[in-house]
Design a protein around this motif. Structure first.
Motif, PDB file in Angstrom:
ATOM      1  N   GLU A  36      34.638  39.393  10.975  1.00  0.00           N
ATOM      2  CA  GLU A  36      35.213  40.725  11.209  1.00  0.00           C
ATOM      3  C   GLU A  36      36.655  40.568  11.687  1.00  0.00           C
ATOM      4  O   GLU A  36      36.969  39.736  12.534  1.00  0.00           O
ATOM      5  N   TRP A  37      37.544  41.379  11.134  1.00  0.00           N
ATOM      6  CA  TRP A  37      38.955  41.379  11.557  1.00  0.00           C
ATOM      7  C   TRP A  37      39.055  42.159  12.859  1.00  0.00           C
ATOM      8  O   TRP A  37      38.695  43.333  12.924  1.00  0.00           O
ATOM      9  N   ILE A  38      39.556  41.509  13.911  1.00  0.00           N
ATOM     10  CA  ILE A  38      39.605  42.181  15.211  1.00  0.00           C
ATOM     11  C   ILE A  38      41.028  42.617  15.544  1.00  0.00           C
ATOM     12  O   ILE A  38      42.004  41.936  15.219  1.00  0.00           O
ATOM     13  N   GLU A  39      41.111  43.790  16.190  1.00  0.00           N
ATOM     14  CA  GLU A  39      42.383  44.369  16.602  1.00  0.00           C
ATOM     15  C   GLU A  39      42.577  44.130  18.099  1.00  0.00           C
ATOM     16  O   GLU A  39      41.627  43.868  18.828  1.00  0.00           O
ATOM     17  N   PRO A  40      43.820  44.264  18.576  1.00  0.00           N
ATOM     18  CA  PRO A  40      44.067  44.007  20.007  1.00  0.00           C
ATOM     19  C   PRO A  40      43.544  45.107  20.925  1.00  0.00           C
ATOM     20  O   PRO A  40      43.425  44.910  22.132  1.00  0.00           O
ATOM     21  N   TYR A  41      43.274  46.305  20.341  1.00  0.00           N
ATOM     22  CA  TYR A  41      42.793  47.416  21.158  1.00  0.00           C
ATOM     23  C   TYR A  41      41.465  47.926  20.607  1.00  0.00           C
ATOM     24  O   TYR A  41      41.189  47.861  19.413  1.00  0.00           O
ATOM     25  N   THR A  42      40.660  48.499  21.520  1.00  0.00           N
ATOM     26  CA  THR A  42      39.408  49.154  21.137  1.00  0.00           C
ATOM     27  C   THR A  42      39.583  50.651  21.343  1.00  0.00           C
ATOM     28  O   THR A  42      40.046  51.087  22.410  1.00  0.00           O
ATOM     29  N   ASP A  43      39.246  51.435  20.338  1.00  0.00           N
ATOM     30  CA  ASP A  43      39.387  52.894  20.413  1.00  0.00           C
ATOM     31  C   ASP A  43      38.145  53.482  21.082  1.00  0.00           C
ATOM     32  O   ASP A  43      37.040  53.411  20.558  1.00  0.00           O
ATOM     33  N   LYS A  58      42.186  57.237  23.196  1.00  0.00           N
ATOM     34  CA  LYS A  58      42.341  56.362  24.349  1.00  0.00           C
ATOM     35  C   LYS A  58      42.056  54.935  23.914  1.00  0.00           C
ATOM     36  O   LYS A  58      40.998  54.638  23.395  1.00  0.00           O
ATOM     37  N   LEU A  59      43.049  54.036  24.149  1.00  0.00           N
ATOM     38  CA  LEU A  59      42.905  52.649  23.710  1.00  0.00           C
ATOM     39  C   LEU A  59      42.715  51.734  24.904  1.00  0.00           C
ATOM     40  O   LEU A  59      43.322  51.928  25.956  1.00  0.00           O
ATOM     41  N   GLN A  60      41.878  50.750  24.736  1.00  0.00           N
ATOM     42  CA  GLN A  60      41.636  49.753  25.775  1.00  0.00           C
ATOM     43  C   GLN A  60      41.805  48.382  25.142  1.00  0.00           C
ATOM     44  O   GLN A  60      41.412  48.162  23.992  1.00  0.00           O
ATOM     45  N   VAL A  61      42.413  47.473  25.914  1.00  0.00           N
ATOM     46  CA  VAL A  61      42.638  46.116  25.398  1.00  0.00           C
ATOM     47  C   VAL A  61      41.293  45.501  25.031  1.00  0.00           C
ATOM     48  O   VAL A  61      40.326  45.557  25.787  1.00  0.00           O
ATOM     49  N   SER A  62      41.250  44.925  23.851  1.00  0.00           N
ATOM     50  CA  SER A  62      40.013  44.334  23.338  1.00  0.00           C
ATOM     51  C   SER A  62      39.529  43.193  24.230  1.00  0.00           C
ATOM     52  O   SER A  62      40.337  42.451  24.812  1.00  0.00           O
ATOM     53  N   ILE A  63      38.199  43.044  24.293  1.00  0.00           N
ATOM     54  CA  ILE A  63      37.625  41.953  25.082  1.00  0.00           C
ATOM     55  C   ILE A  63      37.980  40.588  24.504  1.00  0.00           C
ATOM     56  O   ILE A  63      37.891  39.561  25.176  1.00  0.00           O
ATOM     57  N   TRP A  64      38.401  40.582  23.223  1.00  0.00           N
ATOM     58  CA  TRP A  64      38.738  39.309  22.584  1.00  0.00           C
ATOM     59  C   TRP A  64      40.102  38.771  23.049  1.00  0.00           C
ATOM     60  O   TRP A  64      40.363  37.563  22.937  1.00  0.00           O
ATOM     61  N   VAL A  65      40.950  39.652  23.562  1.00  0.00           N
ATOM     62  CA  VAL A  65      42.303  39.214  23.947  1.00  0.00           C
ATOM     63  C   VAL A  65      42.252  38.139  25.028  1.00  0.00           C
ATOM     64  O   VAL A  65      42.803  37.039  24.843  1.00  0.00           O
ATOM     65  N   PRO A  66      41.608  38.374  26.193  1.00  0.00           N
ATOM     66  CA  PRO A  66      41.588  37.313  27.213  1.00  0.00           C
ATOM     67  C   PRO A  66      40.828  36.072  26.770  1.00  0.00           C
ATOM     68  O   PRO A  66      41.156  34.950  27.182  1.00  0.00           O
ATOM     69  N   LEU A 120      41.607  37.064  13.231  1.00  0.00           N
ATOM     70  CA  LEU A 120      42.630  37.762  13.998  1.00  0.00           C
ATOM     71  C   LEU A 120      43.577  38.491  13.057  1.00  0.00           C
ATOM     72  O   LEU A 120      44.152  37.895  12.150  1.00  0.00           O
ATOM     73  N   THR A 121      43.716  39.796  13.287  1.00  0.00           N
ATOM     74  CA  THR A 121      44.632  40.587  12.455  1.00  0.00           C
ATOM     75  C   THR A 121      46.082  40.295  12.836  1.00  0.00           C
ATOM     76  O   THR A 121      46.351  39.777  13.933  1.00  0.00           O
ATOM     77  N   PRO A 122      47.037  40.621  11.983  1.00  0.00           N
ATOM     78  CA  PRO A 122      48.450  40.450  12.353  1.00  0.00           C
ATOM     79  C   PRO A 122      48.808  41.190  13.643  1.00  0.00           C
ATOM     80  O   PRO A 122      49.589  40.685  14.449  1.00  0.00           O
ATOM     81  N   ALA A 123      48.212  42.391  13.857  1.00  0.00           N
ATOM     82  CA  ALA A 123      48.485  43.143  15.079  1.00  0.00           C
ATOM     83  C   ALA A 123      48.005  42.364  16.300  1.00  0.00           C
ATOM     84  O   ALA A 123      48.669  42.348  17.352  1.00  0.00           O
ATOM     85  N   PHE A 124      46.858  41.710  16.176  1.00  0.00           N
ATOM     86  CA  PHE A 124      46.300  40.913  17.278  1.00  0.00           C
ATOM     87  C   PHE A 124      47.211  39.713  17.574  1.00  0.00           C
ATOM     88  O   PHE A 124      47.502  39.400  18.729  1.00  0.00           O
ATOM     89  N   VAL A 125      47.662  39.051  16.522  1.00  0.00           N
ATOM     90  CA  VAL A 125      48.538  37.880  16.675  1.00  0.00           C
ATOM     91  C   VAL A 125      49.854  38.293  17.347  1.00  0.00           C
ATOM     92  O   VAL A 125      50.327  37.640  18.287  1.00  0.00           O
ATOM     93  N   ALA A 126      50.439  39.396  16.873  1.00  0.00           N
ATOM     94  CA  ALA A 126      51.699  39.874  17.454  1.00  0.00           C
ATOM     95  C   ALA A 126      51.511  40.241  18.916  1.00  0.00           C
ATOM     96  O   ALA A 126      52.377  39.963  19.766  1.00  0.00           O
ATOM     97  N   PHE A 127      50.354  40.864  19.236  1.00  0.00           N
ATOM     98  CA  PHE A 127      50.075  41.263  20.621  1.00  0.00           C
ATOM     99  C   PHE A 127      50.015  40.043  21.526  1.00  0.00           C
ATOM    100  O   PHE A 127      50.598  40.020  22.613  1.00  0.00           O
ATOM    101  N   LEU A 128      49.289  38.998  21.090  1.00  0.00           N
ATOM    102  CA  LEU A 128      49.166  37.790  21.908  1.00  0.00           C
ATOM    103  C   LEU A 128      50.512  37.092  22.089  1.00  0.00           C
ATOM    104  O   LEU A 128      50.811  36.565  23.163  1.00  0.00           O
ATOM    105  N   LEU A 129      51.333  37.091  21.049  1.00  0.00           N
ATOM    106  CA  LEU A 129      52.659  36.459  21.159  1.00  0.00           C
ATOM    107  C   LEU A 129      53.551  37.189  22.162  1.00  0.00           C
ATOM    108  O   LEU A 129      54.495  36.606  22.704  1.00  0.00           O
ATOM    109  N   GLY A 130      53.235  38.460  22.397  1.00  0.00           N
ATOM    110  CA  GLY A 130      54.029  39.239  23.347  1.00  0.00           C
ATOM    111  C   GLY A 130      53.522  39.198  24.772  1.00  0.00           C
ATOM    112  O   GLY A 130      54.123  39.803  25.666  1.00  0.00           O
TER     113      GLY A 130
END
Length: 626
Positions: free
Chosen positions: A33-40, A50-58, A85-95
């Motif tokens: 499954e392609w995961i995003e940095p936020y969970t809706d 309302k968005l919450q940081v995905s549990i996969w980020v940490p 990891l989606t491009p949005a997830f990768v960009a989020f982690l790099l930031g």
């Protein structure tokens, strides 16, 4: 919908995503499954998004370390939990702050993510990685990433352009910065005020000041007008290349444009004025800040107090320092050092020592510049033994001992007649790896010349050239003076000619040493000829003739002084009245009061005798007659 085919004892699951429909059994796995940095969570919590940081980020962040197995660990983890990891997830982690400070790990993560099946980096991934690399000033790797970005031909956005221009501008990467600017235009992205300011900052950091000025004019003539940040950036650039006058013009233009300069504007201009030695303007800008009620940072006080001290206005600087203290602020190392240095240079060593004690009492640790000022002041005050104690203390305490310490001590010891000790310190410089510059050489040459060891001084002078140290006009002046005092007149003249041949411009002090030597050896005409030769070189020593008359009178050679005075007037080099005053003062200073009175009550030098129809000026040589 038909039910899924079921084999007894096996599990059948329907699962839908926006593009996929899975049917799997206990013996097969679903696709990752392609995961995003936020969970809706809007459909659970409220009707608003309302968005919450995905549990996969940490969890993924925790795996990003400098282990050699980083890539393998990521692959195993994603395979185990069936994720990509989606491009949005990768960009989020790099930031994230964790990767911002670890460019090597960030690059490895970026490269690994790019190898995922059916994955392509988006623009934000490249932008985020370039931001990380720019924070560590890794220009070479930025260029590699940027070349890849250009090849994928992604559509430029406003946010991406601003970030790239800021990153490239901070590193002076003008070619890349201008590519982004052109790309914006090609993609129809209109620059914002922030874009212009980032562009200006990039050009200024790369010292493309004229280009920055053109961008500024485009803004003034367009829809987006410059703001305080724009003006500050241009003022910084103009000051950077020494165009302080133009920077001041822009400062005044701010008032016309109804923009209030902020503390950065003032601090930039104060720093430039201080660097240019314009301490009056530095003080004026400080007072203007004070009148406007702007916050005055400690560095501004350092500049103003430092400027006043350099200008010889110690008490004004000290008064400003006390004003700072009354406001509840403390000084700093730079302020105390400026005050101590000013005291020491004006011979007020007791006050300098009190300031040093107060500085330490307030918890400030004096640095090598502070102790250097103390050592220099003690040496100039003749307190060489105390200076040596501070020198030893610095070496024992780990304070860096630089060439200024050694030069001050060599000079102080030399002037105290302790030349052998000065020589030992000079040799110690070489042993400790402290570079011997022209100041340290000149200090020892001066000491040797003054105690009559002229041959050793000449040998040291030649050593300067062998070691690649510049022989300065002061080096020549010391030796010319020393050679004349040892009656080595021809050698002194050879040294003078050598200096001229090398293209070293004589100073008033160097000509004074030469002219005194020539006058005292009876070669006044030679001194006058050399003085005439200096005029085409643009060197016109002030008071040269006055100095020559003074030295002749002091040596009791009144006849030669009178002949020189007549020659000066006859050649039209000075008006008779001025020469008369000089000779009169010289006679008084050297105790020749009878001749001084005779000159004062006569028309010698300024009057005329008539012989028939011919008027002749009464010459100074008549002073020697009965």
């Amino acid at each position: 919908m038909k039910p899924a085919f079921r084999i007894p004892g096996e599990l059948s699951i329907h699962r839908r995503t926006s593009n996929y429909r899975w049917v799997f059994t206990a013996t097969s796995l679903p696709p990752p499954e392609w995961i995003e940095p936020y969970t809706d969570l809007s459909d659970i919590v409220s009707p608003h998004k309302k968005l919450q940081v995905s549990i996969w980020v940490p969890r993924v962040l925790e795996m990003l370390d400098d282990s050699p197995a980083l890539e393998a660990n990521l692959a195993d983890y994603c395979s185990k939990f069936l994720i990509k990891l989606t491009p949005a997830f990768v960009a989020f982690l790099l930031g994230t702050p964790q990767l911002r400070s670890q460019s090597d790990i960030a690059l490895r993560f970026f490269n690994w993510a790019g190898k995922q099946h059916k994955y392509k980096h988006n623009l934000e991934c490249y932008v985020s990685l370039i931001e990380v690399l720019s924070a560590s000033s890794d220009v070479d790797r930025i260029r590699v990433v940027f070349d890849e970005l250009k090849k994928v031909d992604l559509l430029m956005t406003m946010n991406a352009a601003n970030s790239l221009i800021r990153s490239f501008g901070s590193l002076g990467m003008v070619e890349e910065l201008l590519w982004v600017w052109r790309r914006m235009k090609d993609n129809g992205v209109e620059p914002s005020l922030y874009t212009y300011n980032f562009l200006m900052n990039g050009l200024v950091n790369s010292t493309f000041i004229e280009s920055a000025e053109r961008v500024f004019e485009v803004m003034r003539n367009g829809k987006i007008q410059p703001d305080v940040v724009t003006y500050n950036t241009l003022i910084k650039g103009l000051c950077k290349v020494g165009r302080l006058g133009k920077a001041m013009e822009k400062f005044k233009d701010m008032e016309v444009s109804n923009l209030e300069p902020d503390k950065i504007t003032y601090l930039t201009l104060m720093q430039a004025c201080y660097s240019e030695g314009d301490f009056d303007w530095c003080l004026r800008l400080y007072h203007e800040m004070e009148d406007k009620g702007l916050e005055i940072p400690p560095h501004a006080y350092s500049l103003v107090i430092g400027g006043l001290c350099k200008d010889g206005k110690y008490y004004e600087g000290y008064a400003l320092f006390e004003q700072l203290v009354r406001k509840g602020c403390k000084g700093n190392v730079a302020i105390y050092t400026s005050l101590i240095d000013s005291c020491a240079k004006s011979g007020k060593m007791d006050e300098a020592m009190d300031l040093l004690k107060r500085m330490k009492g307030e918890g400030f640790a004096p640095d090598e510049v502070t102790y250097g000022a103390i050592v220099n002041g003690l040496c100039k005050s003749g307190r060489v033994d105390e200076a040596m104690e501070y020198f030893k203390f610095c070496k024992d305490s780990g304070v860096m001992v630089n060439a200024m310490f050694y030069t001050s001590l060599i000079d102080g010891l030399g002037k105290s007649g302790r030349v052998d000790e000065a020589e030992k310190l000079f040799e110690e410089m070489a042993k400790t790896g402290c570079a011997r510059d022209s100041y340290s050489y000149n200090a020892l040459i001066d000491a040797l010349a003054k105690c009559g060891r002229i041959d050793e001084a000449l040998a040291l002078f030649r050593q300067m050239d062998d070691e690649g140290c510049d022989q300065t006009v002061y080096s020549y002046t010391i030796l010319i003076d020393g050679l004349f005092k040892q009656h080595m007149n021809e050698e002194a003249l050879k040294l003078w000619n050598q200096m001229i041949d090398k293209g070293i411009t004589p100073t008033a002090a160097s000509f004074r040493a030469l002219s005194f030597g020539l006058c005292l050896s009876g070669k006044v005409a030679r001194a006058c000829k050399i003085l005439d030769d200096l005029a085409p070189m643009g060197v016109i020593p002030e008071n040269a003739f006055e100095d020559m008359i003074n030295v002749l009178c002091k040596a009791g050679r009144i006849e030669q002084a009178c002949k020189l005075a007549d020659g000066i007037v006859d050649r039209g080099r000075e008006i008779p009245g001025r020469v008369r005053s000089v000779l009169l003062n010289s006679l008084r200073k050297t105790g020749n009061l009878d001749m001084a009175m005779k000159l004062m009550h006569s028309k010698i030098g300024i009057g005329y005798d008539r012989m028939g129809s011919v008027k002749k000026r009464v010459k100074f040589c008549n002073l020697l007659g009965n």
